[in-house]
Structures are given as C-alpha cells and as structure tokens.
Write a protein that holds these residues in place. Structure first.
Motif, PDB file in Angstrom:
ATOM      1  N   ARG A   1       0.925  -1.314   0.371  1.00  0.00           N
ATOM      2  CA  ARG A   1      -0.610  -0.218   0.130  1.00  0.00           C
ATOM      3  C   ARG A   1       0.973   1.546  -0.168  1.00  0.00           C
ATOM      4  NH1 ARG A   1      -1.965  -3.522   3.580  1.00  0.00           N
ATOM      5  NH2 ARG A   1      -3.696  -4.494   3.585  1.00  0.00           N
ATOM      6  N   SER A   2       0.117   2.038  -0.751  1.00  0.00           N
ATOM      7  CA  SER A   2       1.233   4.277  -0.775  1.00  0.00           C
ATOM      8  C   SER A   2      -0.138   4.924  -0.785  1.00  0.00           C
ATOM      9  CB  SER A   2       2.653   3.582  -2.010  1.00  0.00           C
ATOM     10  OG  SER A   2       1.576   3.188  -2.913  1.00  0.00           O
ATOM     11  N   VAL A   3       0.297   5.994  -0.513  1.00  0.00           N
ATOM     12  CA  VAL A   3       0.384   7.278  -1.640  1.00  0.00           C
ATOM     13  C   VAL A   3       0.679   7.633  -2.646  1.00  0.00           C
ATOM     14  CG1 VAL A   3      -1.021   8.857  -0.760  1.00  0.00           C
ATOM     15  CG2 VAL A   3      -1.049   7.343   1.210  1.00  0.00           C
ATOM     16  N   LYS A   4       0.512   8.422  -3.805  1.00  0.00           N
ATOM     17  CA  LYS A   4       1.049   8.736  -4.930  1.00  0.00           C
ATOM     18  C   LYS A   4      -0.366   9.623  -5.471  1.00  0.00           C
ATOM     19  CE  LYS A   4       4.694   7.738  -8.627  1.00  0.00           C
ATOM     20  NZ  LYS A   4       4.862   6.216  -9.096  1.00  0.00           N
ATOM     21  N   ASP A   5       0.755  10.918  -5.476  1.00  0.00           N
ATOM     22  CA  ASP A   5       0.085  11.477  -6.999  1.00  0.00           C
ATOM     23  C   ASP A   5      -1.420  11.403  -7.005  1.00  0.00           C
ATOM     24  OD1 ASP A   5       2.333  11.892  -7.792  1.00  0.00           O
ATOM     25  OD2 ASP A   5       1.681   9.354  -9.607  1.00  0.00           O
ATOM     26  N   GLY A   6      -1.616  11.462  -5.252  1.00  0.00           N
ATOM     27  CA  GLY A   6      -3.584  11.866  -4.773  1.00  0.00           C
ATOM     28  C   GLY A   6      -3.889  10.672  -4.628  1.00  0.00           C
ATOM     29  N   TYR A   7      -3.628   9.307  -4.654  1.00  0.00           N
ATOM     30  CA  TYR A   7      -4.212   8.454  -4.746  1.00  0.00           C
ATOM     31  C   TYR A   7      -3.792   7.772  -3.845  1.00  0.00           C
ATOM     32  CZ  TYR A   7      -6.411   9.251  -9.182  1.00  0.00           C
ATOM     33  OH  TYR A   7      -7.939   9.441 -10.574  1.00  0.00           O
ATOM     34  N   ILE A   8      -4.745   6.892  -2.954  1.00  0.00           N
ATOM     35  CA  ILE A   8      -4.640   5.716  -2.436  1.00  0.00           C
ATOM     36  C   ILE A   8      -4.452   4.297  -3.094  1.00  0.00           C
ATOM     37  CG2 ILE A   8      -5.246   3.985  -0.166  1.00  0.00           C
ATOM     38  CD1 ILE A   8      -6.440   6.260   1.195  1.00  0.00           C
ATOM     39  N   ILE A   9      -2.888   3.692  -3.293  1.00  0.00           N
ATOM     40  CA  ILE A   9      -2.707   2.348  -4.410  1.00  0.00           C
ATOM     41  C   ILE A   9      -2.530   1.736  -2.763  1.00  0.00           C
ATOM     42  CG2 ILE A   9      -1.411   1.871  -5.446  1.00  0.00           C
ATOM     43  CD1 ILE A   9      -0.848   4.264  -6.419  1.00  0.00           C
ATOM     44  N   LYS A  10      -2.962  -0.011  -3.800  1.00  0.00           N
ATOM     45  CA  LYS A  10      -3.080  -0.794  -3.555  1.00  0.00           C
ATOM     46  C   LYS A  10      -2.029  -2.206  -4.486  1.00  0.00           C
ATOM     47  CE  LYS A  10      -5.584  -3.432  -0.148  1.00  0.00           C
ATOM     48  NZ  LYS A  10      -6.811  -4.532   0.140  1.00  0.00           N
ATOM     49  N   ASP A  11      -1.099  -2.127  -4.516  1.00  0.00           N
ATOM     50  CA  ASP A  11      -0.471  -3.365  -5.225  1.00  0.00           C
ATOM     51  C   ASP A  11      -0.664  -4.617  -5.056  1.00  0.00           C
ATOM     52  OD1 ASP A  11       0.514  -1.666  -7.716  1.00  0.00           O
ATOM     53  OD2 ASP A  11       1.909  -0.425  -5.984  1.00  0.00           O
ATOM     54  N   ILE A  12      -1.653  -5.878  -5.690  1.00  0.00           N
ATOM     55  CA  ILE A  12      -1.937  -7.358  -5.331  1.00  0.00           C
ATOM     56  C   ILE A  12      -1.027  -8.203  -6.017  1.00  0.00           C
ATOM     57  CG2 ILE A  12      -3.768  -8.906  -4.672  1.00  0.00           C
ATOM     58  CD1 ILE A  12      -5.281  -5.678  -4.638  1.00  0.00           C
ATOM     59  N   SER A  13      -0.117  -8.720  -5.797  1.00  0.00           N
ATOM     60  CA  SER A  13       0.403 -10.181  -6.195  1.00  0.00           C
ATOM     61  C   SER A  13      -0.041 -11.658  -5.824  1.00  0.00           C
ATOM     62  CB  SER A  13       1.754  -9.678  -6.470  1.00  0.00           C
ATOM     63  OG  SER A  13       2.717  -9.902  -5.489  1.00  0.00           O
ATOM     64  N   PHE A  14      -0.313 -11.965  -6.698  1.00  0.00           N
ATOM     65  CA  PHE A  14      -0.013 -13.500  -6.122  1.00  0.00           C
ATOM     66  C   PHE A  14      -0.165 -14.434  -7.382  1.00  0.00           C
ATOM     67  CE2 PHE A  14      -4.392 -11.498  -6.778  1.00  0.00           C
ATOM     68  CZ  PHE A  14      -4.943 -13.405  -8.053  1.00  0.00           C
ATOM     69  N   GLU A  15       0.151 -16.370  -6.392  1.00  0.00           N
ATOM     70  CA  GLU A  15      -0.317 -17.235  -7.695  1.00  0.00           C
ATOM     71  C   GLU A  15      -1.019 -17.607  -7.491  1.00  0.00           C
ATOM     72  OE1 GLU A  15       2.696 -17.764  -9.246  1.00  0.00           O
ATOM     73  OE2 GLU A  15       3.732 -16.393  -8.858  1.00  0.00           O
ATOM     74  N   ALA A  16      -2.252 -18.626  -8.589  1.00  0.00           N
ATOM     75  CA  ALA A  16      -3.255 -19.348  -8.590  1.00  0.00           C
ATOM     76  C   ALA A  16      -3.305 -19.547 -10.341  1.00  0.00           C
ATOM     77  CB  ALA A  16      -4.647 -18.112  -8.112  1.00  0.00           C
ATOM     78  N   ASP A  17      -3.574 -21.333  -9.867  1.00  0.00           N
ATOM     79  CA  ASP A  17      -4.209 -21.976 -10.945  1.00  0.00           C
ATOM     80  C   ASP A  17      -3.275 -21.581 -11.874  1.00  0.00           C
ATOM     81  OD1 ASP A  17      -7.118 -22.513  -9.693  1.00  0.00           O
ATOM     82  OD2 ASP A  17      -7.335 -19.984 -10.185  1.00  0.00           O
ATOM     83  N   GLY A  18      -2.186 -22.090 -11.602  1.00  0.00           N
ATOM     84  CA  GLY A  18      -0.577 -21.980 -12.187  1.00  0.00           C
ATOM     85  C   GLY A  18      -0.462 -20.881 -12.889  1.00  0.00           C
ATOM     86  N   GLU A  19      -0.612 -19.388 -12.533  1.00  0.00           N
ATOM     87  CA  GLU A  19      -0.837 -18.303 -13.408  1.00  0.00           C
ATOM     88  C   GLU A  19      -0.285 -17.521 -11.945  1.00  0.00           C
ATOM     89  OE1 GLU A  19      -2.646 -16.585 -16.444  1.00  0.00           O
ATOM     90  OE2 GLU A  19      -3.926 -18.354 -16.146  1.00  0.00           O
TER      91      GLU A  19
END
Length: 243
Positions: free
Chosen positions: A173-191
């Motif tokens: 999570r971060s705050v950038k350019d007036g936005y609250i941003i959440k980057d989500i990454s994960f592995e699922a179903d072989g991808e």
C-alpha cells in the motif's frame, strides 16, 4: 497476466480472485449500517432505492428484504449476471456506468463501501454526483460512504500477506499523486497475477468542492456505520448525506 485495456476496477472486480480476497468482509456490520441509514433517512415503506456500484448484489438483496424497491447497478457484467438470480418484482439489477444518469428517480441513492473515486478521468467524479442529483426525487437523499483518508493514511500498513483459500495475496500500500494505491500480487491456478487498486484520496473538503460544483447540498456527515459524529483524524469512515 495479460495486460487489460480496461480500467483497473473493470478487470479486477470481474475476476474470481477479487471475491476470494474480500470474502471475509463483515456483512453483519454492513447490514446494521443499512438498518441505521434507512431509519435515519426515514425512507417510506416500499420506497425506491438505487444501489450504485452494487457488485454481486448482496446489499441490494438485504435492502429489498427490508421492504424497499431496489435497483442495483454496476459496471461489472459478471457481477450483475450473478446478482440477477435474486431478482423479483421489487429487486432489479442492470449494468450501468454510475457517472451517467440512470433513467429513473428514487427516494435514496446509495454509493456504499468506498465505491467512488476510481475513475481515471477526474471529471467523471463530478459527473457521478451530478448523476446522483438527477436520480433523486423531490424528497430523495444521496449517500456516499467513503473511507476517511486521513485515518487510512495515518494507519496505512505498507505491506502484508493475506492467505485466503490457499492463495497468498501479497499486498503493498502507498499514497501517490493524490491516490491511495494497493498493489496485489499472487499465484493461483498455475499463473502469476498482478492487480492494482487506485482510489482518489478525497477528503471532506474535496467532496464539499464537488458538491458545490454539482449543485447539491451536504446535510450531514457521519464517521462510522453506527452514524456517530465524524472526526477527521479518528473516524474510519466518511459518510455524507446530501440532496
């Protein structure tokens, strides 16, 4: 992951993983909020409610169970297709862009659980409030339930991992350019998947500016689902009643 040409919310909300990540949301608390809100607004029995950005329709279904005539709309076709199984004579679901006026008027228009501020084109935020104004009948009220960005930023957890149904969701999570941003990454179903949530960090003052431009009047502001007074530093929510 194949890059999507859709805006982030259109692609992320349409995946099954979005619903897995957020499956543990407190719907009892949410239903209590809707009880409190409909009582406070004194919506007439059988009154008409528009649920803007209704998702899969869970809250629309609950509002309908309280005796209201409810229309739920969302940009996600998959969510609306899921919600249509719950339709009845007084509960309808449609795909609709909330920045455009819906062709009907209502006793209340609800935009719940931070479903605002997603647009890349900032003018769409103003257009959404103008649309809500056009959707209210003479006695209707608009409600926007947003996060309190001051509280969120103060309590931001920079990084964590949430495991749901065997999937490790890595969240940054971060705050950038007036936005609250959440980057989500994960592995699922072989991808490997990567998604980003971006919500405009609107303060109460920002909303007041939008309301003035849209020609609507802010009537009340609450700070939580029990409709307690709003405090800019400590309240978890920013709930605005306007007409």
């Amino acid at each position: 992951m194949t890059k999507s040409t859709k805006q982030w919310y259109a692609s992320w909300f349409d995946t099954p993983y979005y619903h897995i990540l957020y499956k543990d949301r407190d719907y009892t608390e949410a239903q209590g909020f809707m009880d409190n809100l409909t009582n406070y607004l004194n919506i007439p029995e059988g009154g008409k409610i528009l649920d803007l950005a209704c998702g899969k329709g869970r809250h629309s279904v609950y509002l309908n169970s309280l005796g209201y005539d409810v229309t739920g709309v969302d940009l996600s076709e998959k969510s609306i297709n899921h919600a249509k199984q719950f339709e009845n004579e007084t509960l309808k679901f449609n795909v609709h862009d909330m920045s455009k006026p819906y062709p009907d008027t209502f006793d209340a228009v609800f935009n719940l659980f931070t479903s605002f501020g997603y647009f890349e084109d900032e003018n769409c935020n103003l257009e959404t409030i103008k649309a809500i104004k056009s959707e209210l009948n003479d006695f209707g009220f608009g409600v926007i339930d947003f996060m309190n960005v001051n509280y969120i930023i103060e309590n931001l957890v920079a990084e964590d991992v949430k495991t749901v149904e065997g999937i490790d969701f890595h969240q940054k999570r971060s705050v950038k350019d007036g936005y609250i941003i959440k980057d989500i990454s994960f592995e699922a179903d072989g991808e490997h998947f990567e998604f980003q949530e971006r919500v405009k960090a609107f303060t109460l003052k920002d909303f007041e500016t939008l309301f003035e431009k849209a020609g609507v009047y802010l009537l009340d502001v609450f700070g939580d689902f029990k409709l307690h007074k709003f405090h800019s530093k400590t309240s978890e929510r920013l709930i605005m009643i306007f007409k």
